[in-house]
Design an enzyme around this catalytic site. Structure first.
Site, PDB file in Angstrom:
ATOM      1  N   THR A 141       0.908  -1.281   0.214  1.00 19.98           N
ATOM      2  CA  THR A 141      -0.049   0.128  -0.014  1.00 19.98           C
ATOM      3  C   THR A 141       0.944   1.066   0.041  1.00 19.98           C
ATOM      4  OG1 THR A 141      -1.796  -1.135   1.258  1.00 19.98           O
ATOM      5  CG2 THR A 141      -1.714   1.200   1.304  1.00 19.98           C
TER       6      THR A 141
ATOM      7  N   GLU B 173      -3.558  -4.539  -3.231  1.00 24.42           N
ATOM      8  CA  GLU B 173      -4.189  -5.705  -2.711  1.00 24.42           C
ATOM      9  C   GLU B 173      -5.283  -5.590  -1.592  1.00 24.42           C
ATOM     10  OE1 GLU B 173      -3.591  -9.131  -3.231  1.00 24.42           O
ATOM     11  OE2 GLU B 173      -5.392  -9.243  -2.045  1.00 24.42           O
TER      12      GLU B 173
ATOM     13  N   ALA C 229     -20.991  -2.370  15.295  1.00 22.97           N
ATOM     14  CA  ALA C 229     -20.478  -1.281  16.189  1.00 22.97           C
ATOM     15  C   ALA C 229     -19.577  -2.115  17.110  1.00 22.97           C
ATOM     16  CB  ALA C 229     -21.503  -0.664  16.813  1.00 22.97           C
ATOM     17  N   GLY C 230     -18.729  -1.564  17.762  1.00 28.08           N
ATOM     18  CA  GLY C 230     -17.958  -2.170  18.793  1.00 28.08           C
ATOM     19  C   GLY C 230     -16.769  -1.434  19.457  1.00 28.08           C
TER      20      GLY C 230
ATOM     21  N   GLY D  75      -8.887  -1.975  14.461  1.00 32.90           N
ATOM     22  CA  GLY D  75      -7.496  -2.103  14.791  1.00 32.90           C
ATOM     23  C   GLY D  75      -6.762  -2.493  13.549  1.00 32.90           C
TER      24      GLY D  75
ATOM     25  N   CYS E 214      -3.793  -2.295   8.965  1.00 32.28           N
ATOM     26  CA  CYS E 214      -4.006  -1.668   7.719  1.00 32.28           C
ATOM     27  C   CYS E 214      -4.931  -0.428   8.057  1.00 32.28           C
ATOM     28  CB  CYS E 214      -4.968  -2.432   6.615  1.00 32.28           C
ATOM     29  SG  CYS E 214      -3.761  -3.724   6.189  1.00 32.28           S
TER      30      CYS E 214
HETATM   31  C1  UDX Z   1      -8.687  -4.274   5.938  1.00 35.52           C
HETATM   32  C2  UDX Z   1      -9.460  -4.267   4.747  1.00 35.52           C
HETATM   33  O1  UDX Z   1     -10.584  -4.943   5.010  1.00 35.52           O
HETATM   34  C3  UDX Z   1      -8.724  -4.923   3.493  1.00 35.52           C
HETATM   35  O2  UDX Z   1      -9.633  -4.833   2.298  1.00 35.52           O
HETATM   36  C4  UDX Z   1      -7.402  -4.469   3.146  1.00 35.52           C
HETATM   37  O3  UDX Z   1      -6.796  -5.176   2.208  1.00 35.52           O
HETATM   38  C5  UDX Z   1      -6.565  -4.554   4.518  1.00 35.52           C
HETATM   39  O4  UDX Z   1      -7.220  -4.000   5.769  1.00 35.52           O
HETATM   40  P1  UDX Z   1      -8.042  -6.385   7.863  1.00 35.52           P
HETATM   41  O5  UDX Z   1      -7.128  -5.365   8.307  1.00 35.52           O
HETATM   42  O6  UDX Z   1      -7.621  -7.744   7.783  1.00 35.52           O
HETATM   43  O7  UDX Z   1      -8.624  -5.644   6.320  1.00 35.52           O
HETATM   44  O8  UDX Z   1      -9.415  -6.190   8.578  1.00 35.52           O
HETATM   45  P2  UDX Z   1     -10.874  -5.888   8.680  1.00 35.52           P
HETATM   46  O9  UDX Z   1     -11.683  -7.074   8.404  1.00 35.52           O
HETATM   47  O10 UDX Z   1     -11.178  -4.774   7.874  1.00 35.52           O
HETATM   48  O11 UDX Z   1     -11.201  -5.255  10.020  1.00 35.52           O
HETATM   49  C6  UDX Z   1     -10.505  -4.100  10.564  1.00 35.52           C
HETATM   50  C7  UDX Z   1     -10.944  -3.797  11.746  1.00 35.52           C
HETATM   51  O12 UDX Z   1     -12.171  -3.171  11.816  1.00 35.52           O
HETATM   52  C8  UDX Z   1     -10.935  -5.007  12.781  1.00 35.52           C
HETATM   53  O13 UDX Z   1     -10.575  -4.434  14.179  1.00 35.52           O
HETATM   54  C9  UDX Z   1     -12.436  -5.131  12.996  1.00 35.52           C
HETATM   55  O14 UDX Z   1     -12.719  -5.689  14.524  1.00 35.52           O
HETATM   56  C10 UDX Z   1     -12.951  -3.881  12.853  1.00 35.52           C
HETATM   57  N1  UDX Z   1     -14.315  -3.868  12.374  1.00 35.52           N
HETATM   58  C11 UDX Z   1     -14.537  -4.314  11.154  1.00 35.52           C
HETATM   59  C12 UDX Z   1     -15.606  -3.475  13.006  1.00 35.52           C
HETATM   60  O15 UDX Z   1     -15.315  -2.770  14.152  1.00 35.52           O
HETATM   61  N2  UDX Z   1     -16.782  -3.378  12.397  1.00 35.52           N
HETATM   62  C13 UDX Z   1     -16.827  -3.784  11.395  1.00 35.52           C
HETATM   63  O16 UDX Z   1     -18.306  -3.759  10.937  1.00 35.52           O
HETATM   64  C14 UDX Z   1     -16.070  -4.399  10.500  1.00 35.52           C
END
Ligand code: UDX
Length: 409
Positions: free
Chosen positions: A123, A145, A247-248, A252, A255
């Site tokens: 990225t 990606e 929500a939560g 984290g 990325c």
């Molecule tokens: C993310 C992007 O989704 C992906 O397309 C990119 O290539 C890399 O970054 P990733 O970091 O693996 O992927 O996790 P992701 O599933 O996006 O979740 C990121 C964070 O958001 C997590 O901490 C998750 O708990 C939180 N999350 C996700 C929420 O709090 N609520 C949601 O509805 C979705």
């Protein structure tokens, strides 16, 4: 492996999440892979057939394709490759993003006089491919990606889109061919658009999460309101969609936090500051503090209380704790004088946090049981415990818990 395909030899530079998953998936398509990483320990482990990261299905895919996967710490191995992906990390820096590993990878290719098509998968901020060309004379393709940790293999094999940016049509054609097996729509465009598509996508996801978290804060103050029902009602509109409306504790991982900060700094330097992204980051930064304040408001000071946190990883199906909200929560609760013990299904050690061997051991004699990571298996735990159950990821039925995010007290 797929029968009857033309074999390509593909070089992968940088064997982290993106590099290793790309290597395994492309080997499984019948390509020969040479993976290069400057960390000799990583190479040794990969050569002995072990994955260096926890990712569901990755070990199996690596062993199924072992004869097509070569790992080395020598760039010279790339001389025989038909095409090369740069998948090195692009860490945070005070300037926004540190591109030193990208530039040093291209510098190594320049010294070796590599003439084969090269794509950046890491990225990188808009303009990076241009800077690479200026510095090294190598014109590259931008092929961002979009895989998520935990579902990385599925996401690589079935992407929603393949984005290929560049100038040289022949080079672009090589990468189109590599990803043809996915049957995903291809966006062929400039390097800069491709680079920005990645940041705009991750920022939008972050904005969605922070948006629903602000709605959750509002729901907590309105009797009979529940953010999950509100999100369900919103998500049925296809223009909104139900995804990323959970929500939560906030986002984290390696990325979303890093990429939102990087594009914010970049936009600032360009003179078009992304104010909505700025707000999303600020909302996210407040999640842990907001949750702990709410717990103390409901139940009094956490000082000297015993707290069990279920989940330490930044999300389910990963052992990654980078920018984990749950880990941050453990530290915040400890700083208020409580004793924290955590449990995670795959993480058995975490820096600075006491980790229990089982969820039962973690919950035993705890005053509070807090769900910090959305691991599916926590749904099946027996929560008949004297401790208060606090669901900060909205995993359980609200009837089962004493306090839930986005639900009036
Ligand atoms: C993310 C992007 O989704 C992906 O397309 C990119 O290539 C890399 O970054 P990733 O970091 O693996 O992927 O996790 P992701 O599933 O996006 O979740 C990121 C964070 O958001 C997590 O901490 C998750 O708990 C939180 N999350 C996700 C929420 O709090 N609520 C949601 O509805 C979705």
């Amino acid at each position: 492996m797929v029968e009857g395909k033309d074999l390509m030899k593909i070089g992968i530079v940088g064997l982290g999440y993106v590099g290793l998953v790309t290597a395994a998936v492309l080997a499984d398509q019948g390509n020969e892979i040479v993976g290069v990483d400057t960390d000799p320990e990583k190479i040794e482990k990969l050569r002995s057939g072990k994955s260096v990261i926890f990712e569901p299905g990755l070990d199996e895919l690596l062993s199924a394709n072992v004869e097509r996967l070569e790992f080395s710490s020598s760039y010279e191995k790339l001389l025989s490759a038909d095409a090369i992906f740069i998948c090195v990390s692009t860490p945070d820096s005070t300037a926004g993003i540190d591109l030193k590993y990208v530039f040093s990878a291209f510098e190594s290719l320049r010294k070796l006089k590599v003439r084969k098509p090269v794509a950046i998968k890491s990225t990188v901020i808009p303009g990076t491919a241009g800077s690479v060309l200026e510095r090294t004379g190598i014109g590259c393709v931008s092929n961002p990606e979009f895989l998520r940790e935990g579902t990385a293999i599925h996401d690589s094999v079935h992407p929603e889109r393949v984005v290929i940016g560049g100038i040289d049509k022949e080079n672009i054609a090589v990468f189109r061919e590599i990803w043809k097996f996915t049957s995903a729509p291809v966006i062929e465009t400039t390097n800069e658009n491709a680079e920005l598509i990645k940041y705009a996508s991750n920022s939008f996801l972050a904005v969605k999460i922070s948006f629903i978290n602000e709605i959750a804060n509002l729901c907590e103050l309105i009797p009979e309101c529940d953010v999950n029902i509100v999100a369900e009602g919103m998500g049925l509109d296809p223009r909104i969609s139900p995804l990323f409306l959970r929500a939560g504790l906030g986002f984290g991982g390696s990325c979303l936090p890093k990429d939102t900060r990087a594009i914010l700094k970049f936009s600032d330097t360009m003179g078009a500051k992304l104010q909505i992204v700025d707000a999303a980051i600020r909302v996210n930064n407040d999640r842990v503090h907001h949750a702990v304040e709410r717990i103390e408001k409901m139940y009094g000071s956490l000082g000297d209380r015993k707290v069990c946190i279920l989940g330490i990883a930044f999300k389910d199906d990963t052992d990654d704790v980078r920018y984990s909200k749950s880990w941050e929560l453990a530290k915040e609760i400890e700083s208020r004088g409580a004793r924290v013990r955590a449990y995670d299904p795959v993480l058995h050690h975490a820096s600075g946090v006491e980790v229990a061997k089982s969820p039962e051991e973690c919950m035993k004699n705890s005053d509070f049981i807090i769900i910090g990571t959305e691991w599916n298996e926590f749904r099946n735990l027996n929560f008949e415990t004297p401790g208060k159950v606090i669901d900060l990821r909205r995993l359980l039925d609200v009837e089962l818990v004493d306090l839930a995010v986005g639900k009036h007290d």
